[in-house]
Scaffold this active site. Structure first.
Site, PDB file in Angstrom:
ATOM      1  N   ASN A   1     -43.920 -17.918  21.158  1.00  0.00           N
ATOM      2  CA  ASN A   1     -43.633 -19.268  20.707  1.00  0.00           C
ATOM      3  C   ASN A   1     -42.759 -19.935  21.747  1.00  0.00           C
ATOM      4  O   ASN A   1     -42.051 -19.261  22.482  1.00  0.00           O
ATOM      5  CB  ASN A   1     -42.832 -19.226  19.393  1.00  0.00           C
ATOM      6  CG  ASN A   1     -43.725 -18.982  18.199  1.00  0.00           C
ATOM      7  OD1 ASN A   1     -44.927 -18.873  18.325  1.00  0.00           O
ATOM      8  ND2 ASN A   1     -43.109 -18.900  17.039  1.00  0.00           N
TER       9      ASN A   1
ATOM     10  N   LYS B   1     -40.446 -23.709   2.307  1.00  0.00           N
ATOM     11  CA  LYS B   1     -40.038 -22.499   3.030  1.00  0.00           C
ATOM     12  C   LYS B   1     -38.819 -21.859   2.389  1.00  0.00           C
ATOM     13  O   LYS B   1     -38.692 -20.644   2.325  1.00  0.00           O
ATOM     14  CB  LYS B   1     -39.731 -22.888   4.474  1.00  0.00           C
ATOM     15  CG  LYS B   1     -40.274 -21.928   5.482  1.00  0.00           C
ATOM     16  CD  LYS B   1     -40.363 -22.536   6.861  1.00  0.00           C
ATOM     17  CE  LYS B   1     -41.738 -23.150   7.115  1.00  0.00           C
ATOM     18  NZ  LYS B   1     -41.845 -23.770   8.427  1.00  0.00           N
TER      19      LYS B   1
HETATM   20  N1  CTP Z   1     -39.129 -15.958  10.672  1.00  0.00           N
HETATM   21  C1  CTP Z   1     -38.882 -14.605  10.647  1.00  0.00           C
HETATM   22  N2  CTP Z   1     -39.906 -13.706  10.864  1.00  0.00           N
HETATM   23  C2  CTP Z   1     -41.156 -14.137  11.080  1.00  0.00           C
HETATM   24  C3  CTP Z   1     -41.423 -15.521  11.110  1.00  0.00           C
HETATM   25  C4  CTP Z   1     -40.388 -16.401  10.907  1.00  0.00           C
HETATM   26  O1  CTP Z   1     -37.740 -14.222  10.431  1.00  0.00           O
HETATM   27  N3  CTP Z   1     -42.114 -13.262  11.293  1.00  0.00           N
HETATM   28  C5  CTP Z   1     -38.039 -16.899  10.397  1.00  0.00           C
HETATM   29  C6  CTP Z   1     -37.622 -17.723  11.570  1.00  0.00           C
HETATM   30  O2  CTP Z   1     -36.581 -17.085  12.307  1.00  0.00           O
HETATM   31  C7  CTP Z   1     -37.151 -18.988  10.900  1.00  0.00           C
HETATM   32  C8  CTP Z   1     -38.136 -19.144   9.763  1.00  0.00           C
HETATM   33  O3  CTP Z   1     -38.515 -17.810   9.439  1.00  0.00           O
HETATM   34  O4  CTP Z   1     -35.874 -18.846  10.350  1.00  0.00           O
HETATM   35  C9  CTP Z   1     -39.322 -19.935  10.161  1.00  0.00           C
HETATM   36  O5  CTP Z   1     -40.329 -19.698   9.270  1.00  0.00           O
HETATM   37  P1  CTP Z   1     -41.868 -19.806   9.631  1.00  0.00           P
HETATM   38  O6  CTP Z   1     -42.642 -19.587   8.389  1.00  0.00           O
HETATM   39  O7  CTP Z   1     -42.252 -19.005  10.816  1.00  0.00           O
HETATM   40  O8  CTP Z   1     -41.866 -21.256  10.010  1.00  0.00           O
HETATM   41  P2  CTP Z   1     -42.730 -21.935  11.042  1.00  0.00           P
HETATM   42  O9  CTP Z   1     -42.789 -21.168  12.327  1.00  0.00           O
HETATM   43  O10 CTP Z   1     -42.198 -23.284  11.068  1.00  0.00           O
HETATM   44  O11 CTP Z   1     -44.143 -21.665  10.376  1.00  0.00           O
HETATM   45  P3  CTP Z   1     -45.117 -22.479   9.449  1.00  0.00           P
HETATM   46  O12 CTP Z   1     -44.678 -23.898   9.496  1.00  0.00           O
HETATM   47  O13 CTP Z   1     -46.408 -22.163  10.073  1.00  0.00           O
HETATM   48  O14 CTP Z   1     -44.985 -21.878   8.079  1.00  0.00           O
END
Ligand code: CTP
Length: 405
Positions: free
Chosen positions: A217, A345
């Site tokens: 990312n 979330k």
């Molecule tokens: N996070 C985590 N482990 C993962 C993915 C995300 O701990 N495998 C945490 C990140 O550190 C952050 C939060 O979850 O605190 C972000 O959530 P995520 O669902 O990944 O959000 P986005 O990347 O924004 O994804 P989406 O909008 O696709 O749901």
């Protein structure tokens, strides 16, 4: 900010010219600015320029009888709502840290009981010098709010950290300090997290496809590192689990470097228990189902598609963990419907807050961030602020929440 009074101390560095722009921005918002210059500042900008912009006398000489009889240094140090040192040179901060009062500017700083904001600017090597870092840690412990400088090209031709933040960013910081007296009273949170363990994840994760390629990312790690720094400044024991980034470890922080989401999950697990966890990392949601042992060649053998499997969700795992931190904070990078997505979330991951930022602009890799804090109680929106200031305010908010428990 209208009607507020700022005492601006200009010390002698090449960035002194930017203090003129800062005065212009503040005057536009109807802030009264009274300026004090050090002798060396006068080598870079003239008292006349500053006087024209502040529409006031510019002070500089403690032994000027007229200045001292009209408005003495004690009064100068007391009449302002906020004292801003911009630029704050390494020399100025060293004197402040030692409590030296050898001229009007430093005497005012020793005599004041008002909040003080220092905006450093210097050469990258001076910034990273152990003496400067020691002085800054001392100033923060003494209650002075020190902004983080910007990174970039320098007047001396070098590149790195030490540039004065843009005047708009300094003005935003001033606005925040003036707007929330609570924040000023408690700034910095020196010692407020003494005895607490703060766990921070930061940066991206790299999920290997083969020995030379990976899925990742976009993330510089700056916001997470700033939070780790702010937590350490507040006296916490800090574990920073970081993906691959090129950032120096903040002072007093224990750093664990990892590459993949699974390594990050394991490092977080073994760092528990923690009182507060900030999950700032941009964890790759997926990894390849079968990492190739050798480099995948283009010549006909390249796979038409990659088969992906989901990575562990570290935040969600902590949300239902037997050792769940008392305060669990997730981050969300959104490009649209920021608040709405963050609220979903929050529930889905079992976090206490989601710090949502709109990454449709230049947040990724940039030095500023505008965030919304979504909690079960509602949503707070913060002005666009330097990432360092966002970090300080998040720590401040965390301190208040833990104190209210
Ligand atoms: N996070 C985590 N482990 C993962 C993915 C995300 O701990 N495998 C945490 C990140 O550190 C952050 C939060 O979850 O605190 C972000 O959530 P995520 O669902 O990944 O959000 P986005 O990347 O924004 O994804 P989406 O909008 O696709 O749901």
């Amino acid at each position: 900010m209208s009607g507020k009074r700022i005492l601006l101390i200009v010390s002698g560095g090449i960035a002194a010219y930017k203090s003129l722009e800062l005065v212009r921005l503040l005057r536009r918002e109807d802030v009264a600015v009274r300026a004090v210059m050090t002798e060396s500042a006068k080598e870079f900008v003239t008292p006349l320029s500053l006087g024209v912009l502040t529409e006031d006398h510019v002070y500089g000489n403690m032994f000027d009888l007229k200045e001292e009889s009209e408005i003495g240094h004690i009064q100068l140090s007391r009449e302002a709502d906020l004292i801003v040192i911009c630029p704050a040179t390494a020399n100025m901060m060293a004197k402040m840290a030692a409590g030296i009062a050898g001229d009007l500017a430093t005497t005012i700083l020793l005599a004041t009981d008002k909040p003080v904001l220092a905006v450093p600017a210097m050469n990258v090597r001076m910034w990273h010098h152990v003496a400067t870092q020691r002085n800054i840690a001392q100033l923060r412990a003494d209650g002075i709010h020190v902004m983080e400088p910007d990174s970039g090209g320098m007047a001396c031709g070098e590149w790195g950290k030490g540039r004065l933040p843009e005047p708009e960013m300094v003005a935003a910081e001033i606005r925040q300090m003036l707007a929330s007296p609570l924040a000023i009273d408690s700034l910095p949170t020196g010692g407020a997290l003494q005895g607490k363990h703060v766990l921070v994840t930061a940066g991206p994760t790299h999920e290997p496809i083969d020995p030379v390629r990976y899925i990742a990312n976009r993330s510089s790690g700056k916001q997470g590192f700033a939070i780790a720094r702010a937590a350490a400044d507040a006296g916490a024991r800090v574990t920073l689990v970081s993906g691959p980034v090129s950032l120096p470890t903040p002072r007093g922080v224990t750093r664990v470097d990892v590459e993949t989401a699974r390594e990050m999950a394991a490092a977080v697990e073994s760092a528990l228990p923690a009182d507060i966890a900030f999950m700032v990392a941009a964890v790759a949601d997926w990894r390849t189902a079968d990492e190739a042992a050798q480099k995948i060649k283009k010549n006909g053998a390249a796979p038409a598609s990659l088969s992906l499997i989901e990575n562990p969700d570290i935040l969600a795992t902590l949300g239902k963990h037997a050792q769940r931190p008392k305060l669990l904070i997730g981050f969300a990078a959104e490009t649209e419907n920021v608040g709405e997505h963050a609220a979903t979330k929050l529930a889905r991951k079992g976090a206490d807050w989601i710090v949502a930022n709109d990454v449709s602009g230049d947040v990724m890799g940039g030095d500023a961030n505008s965030v919304q804090i979504v909690t079960a109680q509602g949503t707070e929106s913060w002005d666009r602020l330097p990432k360092d200031a966002v970090a300080n305010r998040l720590i401040e908010k965390a301190v208040h929440v833990l104190a209210a428990d």
